[in-house]
Write an enzyme that holds these catalytic residues in place. Structure first.
Site, PDB file in Angstrom:
ATOM      1  N   HIS A 157      39.070  49.753  38.756  1.00  0.00           N
ATOM      2  CA  HIS A 157      39.639  49.584  39.899  1.00  0.00           C
ATOM      3  C   HIS A 157      39.029  49.716  41.337  1.00  0.00           C
ATOM      4  O   HIS A 157      39.517  49.937  42.204  1.00  0.00           O
ATOM      5  CB  HIS A 157      41.014  50.686  40.128  1.00  0.00           C
TER       6      HIS A 157
HETATM    7  C1  LIG Z   1      38.998  45.333  31.954  1.00  0.00           C
HETATM    8  C2  LIG Z   1      39.813  45.423  33.194  1.00  0.00           C
HETATM    9  C3  LIG Z   1      41.226  46.117  32.937  1.00  0.00           C
HETATM   10  C4  LIG Z   1      41.927  46.273  33.959  1.00  0.00           C
HETATM   11  N1  LIG Z   1      43.281  46.903  33.747  1.00  0.00           N
HETATM   12  C5  LIG Z   1      44.226  46.834  34.693  1.00  0.00           C
HETATM   13  C6  LIG Z   1      45.701  47.166  34.239  1.00  0.00           C
HETATM   14  O1  LIG Z   1      45.821  47.448  33.254  1.00  0.00           O
HETATM   15  N2  LIG Z   1      46.402  47.217  35.535  1.00  0.00           N
HETATM   16  C7  LIG Z   1      46.131  46.920  36.761  1.00  0.00           C
HETATM   17  O2  LIG Z   1      46.751  47.172  37.730  1.00  0.00           O
HETATM   18  N3  LIG Z   1      44.752  46.643  37.089  1.00  0.00           N
HETATM   19  C8  LIG Z   1      43.834  46.532  35.896  1.00  0.00           C
HETATM   20  N4  LIG Z   1      42.697  46.162  36.291  1.00  0.00           N
HETATM   21  C9  LIG Z   1      42.226  45.910  37.741  1.00  0.00           C
HETATM   22  C10 LIG Z   1      42.656  44.389  38.255  1.00  0.00           C
HETATM   23  O3  LIG Z   1      42.447  43.714  37.197  1.00  0.00           O
HETATM   24  C11 LIG Z   1      41.931  44.330  39.446  1.00  0.00           C
HETATM   25  O4  LIG Z   1      42.143  45.092  40.281  1.00  0.00           O
HETATM   26  C12 LIG Z   1      42.265  42.806  40.088  1.00  0.00           C
HETATM   27  O5  LIG Z   1      42.172  41.758  39.170  1.00  0.00           O
HETATM   28  C13 LIG Z   1      41.413  42.828  41.458  1.00  0.00           C
HETATM   29  O6  LIG Z   1      41.941  41.645  42.024  1.00  0.00           O
HETATM   30  P1  LIG Z   1      41.127  40.930  43.073  1.00  0.00           P
HETATM   31  O7  LIG Z   1      42.086  39.804  43.569  1.00  0.00           O
HETATM   32  O8  LIG Z   1      40.555  41.775  44.257  1.00  0.00           O
HETATM   33  O9  LIG Z   1      39.881  40.340  42.141  1.00  0.00           O
HETATM   34  P2  LIG Z   1      39.910  39.582  40.912  1.00  0.00           P
HETATM   35  O10 LIG Z   1      41.057  39.546  40.215  1.00  0.00           O
HETATM   36  O11 LIG Z   1      38.442  40.279  40.308  1.00  0.00           O
HETATM   37  O12 LIG Z   1      39.507  37.971  41.309  1.00  0.00           O
HETATM   38  C14 LIG Z   1      38.268  37.701  42.117  1.00  0.00           C
HETATM   39  C15 LIG Z   1      37.992  36.163  41.530  1.00  0.00           C
HETATM   40  O13 LIG Z   1      36.824  35.680  42.344  1.00  0.00           O
HETATM   41  C16 LIG Z   1      35.823  34.891  41.374  1.00  0.00           C
HETATM   42  N5  LIG Z   1      34.499  34.791  42.196  1.00  0.00           N
HETATM   43  C17 LIG Z   1      33.987  35.878  42.594  1.00  0.00           C
HETATM   44  N6  LIG Z   1      32.816  35.411  43.282  1.00  0.00           N
HETATM   45  C18 LIG Z   1      33.163  34.063  43.466  1.00  0.00           C
HETATM   46  C19 LIG Z   1      32.200  33.275  43.998  1.00  0.00           C
HETATM   47  N7  LIG Z   1      31.008  33.451  44.694  1.00  0.00           N
HETATM   48  N8  LIG Z   1      32.772  31.798  43.838  1.00  0.00           N
HETATM   49  C20 LIG Z   1      33.994  31.525  43.455  1.00  0.00           C
HETATM   50  N9  LIG Z   1      34.647  32.446  42.736  1.00  0.00           N
HETATM   51  C21 LIG Z   1      34.214  33.657  42.924  1.00  0.00           C
HETATM   52  C22 LIG Z   1      36.165  35.624  40.345  1.00  0.00           C
HETATM   53  O14 LIG Z   1      35.557  34.857  39.113  1.00  0.00           O
HETATM   54  C23 LIG Z   1      37.354  36.024  40.082  1.00  0.00           C
HETATM   55  O15 LIG Z   1      38.163  35.277  39.495  1.00  0.00           O
HETATM   56  C24 LIG Z   1      41.589  45.870  35.290  1.00  0.00           C
HETATM   57  C25 LIG Z   1      40.599  45.324  35.358  1.00  0.00           C
HETATM   58  C26 LIG Z   1      39.507  45.028  34.439  1.00  0.00           C
HETATM   59  C27 LIG Z   1      38.265  44.447  34.480  1.00  0.00           C
END
Ligand SMILES: Cc1cc2nc3c(=O)[nH]c(=O)nc-3n(C[C@H](O)[C@H](O)[C@H](O)COP(=O)(O)OP(=O)(O)OC[C@H]3O[C@@H](n4cnc5c(N)ncnc54)[C@H](O)[C@@H]3O)c2cc1C
Ligand SMILES: *[C@@H]1O[C@H](CO)[C@@H](O)[C@H](O)[C@H]1NC(C)=O
Ligand SMILES: *[C@@H]1O[C@H](CO)[C@@H](O)[C@H](O)[C@H]1NC(C)=O
Length: 510
Positions: A449
């Site tokens: 998280h």
């Molecule tokens: C194993 C696991 C289990 C989890 N379980 C839960 C759960 O049950 N419930 C819950 O609420 N949360 C859960 N989480 C947390 C939740 O998934 C994250 O908090 C959320 O996905 C974060 O959202 P975000 O949009 O900030 O980033 P992300 O969803 O991580 O998205 C970032 C995206 O940017 C892309 N990216 C990064 N750098 C670049 C670049 N330079 N160029 C192009 N693309 C790029 C990545 O590939 C990714 O697709 C879990 C996470 C993991 C890893």
């Protein structure tokens, strides 16, 4: 593979591809129109919700470094959750304190590799975020209608829910997406057949395909600035495809156009620093020309999760997180059960907030490699106290009537006692708590998280625009100074929708 095998492979590929009715382009042969109102970096949990929303009115380019999860059962099936870490869609890393962690590297981001649990943020946190609660509600519902449902509990998760209520994590809230103190069954991205619904399904459900280009295997290496103006102004991005070819994408020449970073609390500060926006000292050390000195990457945080492995006396259904015990003192208690058909469960407690923070620093000069990440888990004594409280509840839970079929008398308790021997109650509370504190630190893990690496007031303003720049915004977990809800994805995805609606309405009425 024989002819028949080939036929089935093609058939399965087509059948699976048909599940995602939106065109996905590959970076190596993409045609860029260079007239984008918005270039969004990162097709993750937040980025997909934002892209779908902005495409209702504007030209949008969404660049994602990973591929598609849709033909991949390792990512799409609930029973494969742990095998997903072996897939290319997960980029594993270890923090400087030695805790294993993972980042999504696939369309859908974390929502394509996560445990799927869905919990809205409580009203107090929505207020703390400065969001309008009615608009936040509308945005949650927008996502929930497409990708969330309430699960039907099997015997273990059901006993876990009852057990938490039995030991005083009350009231029993039943099944709800909402967050209150008590025990709840929450929503899930998995449908009743165990199929994942990543946030990229929001694109299929809501985006305008005429306006949105989704490009996969596009790793953004740099935000391009025009620094001849009074403030550094984002004009586009540079990205590399999987063949190593470099591409450049540009915004339409219009001061309302924006580059929006949604690359996660790790990816966003990493990209900003590689682009010359970050702590000047650190950038100079790395030989990166400084465009702007900002505390990017400082204060990243991850909620420490301390876990316990619990072998069961009777069969346990495979299920990821479905139930949360929400204590009044800030410990959240959840469980994974029957993982990879093993007979037992993993029970976690997770700390609200947290208070402890760390930093993201550039390591390799290749952005495809992980940066160095430090979270300083349990450094703040308040975080540790909350864990101790949570483990006390878990020890009582293991002794509860409801959980009897799903534990084993030989279970080692975090306090050092054996579950089957009723001696815990003879020890002074201070002794138990000291043992539990040591257990918290020794068994710290992550629930993935991470957040807070580009906070409001430090790196972005209240509209999440990067301070001291023009046409550059961040919309992802980086801007949150605490982890919303028991688990953050509901609120991150809601924020993608919310900000998309805000940006649209401000622009159309200005
Ligand atoms: C194993 C696991 C289990 C989890 N379980 C839960 C759960 O049950 N419930 C819950 O609420 N949360 C859960 N989480 C947390 C939740 O998934 C994250 O908090 C959320 O996905 C974060 O959202 P975000 O949009 O900030 O980033 P992300 O969803 O991580 O998205 C970032 C995206 O940017 C892309 N990216 C990064 N750098 C670049 C670049 N330079 N160029 C192009 N693309 C790029 C990545 O590939 C990714 O697709 C879990 C996470 C993991 C890893
Ligand atoms: C948000 O929605 C929930 C569930 O429908 C409702 O209980 C709550 O009162 C709503 N809050 C606001 C501020 O509208
Ligand atoms: C999609 O966008 C195009 C181009 O702006 C527009 O003509 C069309 O009406 C939009 N479709 C929908 C369903 O809004």
């Amino acid at each position: 593979m024989g002819i028949l095998g080939l036929f089935f492979a093609v058939f399965i590929a087509c059948a699976a591809a048909a599940e995602f009715p939106f065109p996905l382009q590959e970076a190596h042969n993409v045609e860029l129109t260079q007239d984008y109102d918005y270039i969004i970096v990162g097709g993750g949990a937040t980025g997909c919700a934002l892209a779908a929303t902005l495409s209702e009115n504007f030209r949008v380019l969404l660049l994602e470094r990973g591929g598609s999860p849709y033909n991949n059962p390792l990512l799409m099936r609930v029973e494969n959750f742990f095998l997903g870490f072996l897939d290319d869609g997960a980029q594993n890393f270890v923090t400087t304190e030695g805790v294993a962690n993972a980042r999504g590297r696939v369309l859908g981001g974390g929502s394509s590799i996560n445990a799927g649990f869905w919990d809205r943020a409580p009203a107090s946190e929505i207020a703390q975020l400065g969001l309008d609660p009615v608009k936040a509600n509308t945005s949650y519902t927008w996502a929930e209608n497409a990708i969330v449902s309430l699960p039907v509990l099997g015997p273990f998760q059901s006993a876990f829910h009852k057990g938490l209520v039995e030991v005083g994590v009350t009231p029993d809230l039943g099944a709800t997406y909402e967050h209150f103190v008590g025990t709840k069954t929450g929503g899930s991205l998995y449908d009743s057949n165990g199929q994942r619904r990543p946030s990229s399904n929001l694109i299929a459900a809501y985006a305008n395909a005429t306006n949105l280009q989704v490009v996969l295997h596009a790793t953004v290496t740099k935000v391009q600035f025009d620094d001849g103006l009074s403030k550094p102004t984002a004009i586009g991005v540079e990205f590399v495809d999987e063949l190593g070819q470099i591409h450049a994408a540009f915004l339409k020449a219009d001061e309302r156009s924006e580059v929006i970073l949604s690359a996660s609390a790790i990816g966003t500060p990493h990209l900003l620093m590689m682009s010359g926006v970050g702590p000047a000292e650190h950038l100079k050390q790395k030989g990166i020309p400084v465009i702007l000195d900002l505390p990017v990457g400082k204060n990243i945080a991850d909620n420490p999760a301390t876990r316990l492995y619990v072998p069961s006396m009777s069969p346990v259904e495979p299920a990821l997180v479905q139930v949360a015990g929400i204590t009044p003192f800030g410990s959240y208690i959840e469980a994974l059960s029957g993982v990879q058909n093993l007979q037992g469960s993993v029970i976690f407690q997770k700390v609200v907030g947290p208070k402890s923070t760390g930093e993201v620093l550039i390591d390799s000069m290749d952005i495809r490699q992980n940066p160095s990440v430090t979270f300083n888990y349990y450094k703040d004594p308040e975080d540790l106290q909350i864990c101790v409280g949570g483990l006390n509840v878990i020890e009582e839970l293991l002794l509860s009537k409801s959980m009897t079929p799903f534990v084993n008398g030989m279970q080692a308790m975090p306090s050092g006692n054996i579950l089957g021997l009723p001696i815990r109650k003879f020890y002074p509370k201070e002794m138990i708590d000291m043992a539990l504190g040591a257990y918290c630190k020794a068994n710290v893990g992550t629930m993935w998280h991470y957040h807070g690496s580009c906070r409001v007031g430090q790196v972005v303003d209240a509209q999440f625009k990067v301070l001291g720049t023009e046409q550059l915004r961040i919309v992802d977990g980086s801007v949150f100074d605490f982890c919303p809800g028991t688990n953050p994805q509901a609120t991150f995805i809601m924020t993608g929708r919310y900000m998309g609606v805000e940006i649209t309405s401000r622009r159309l009425t200005s």
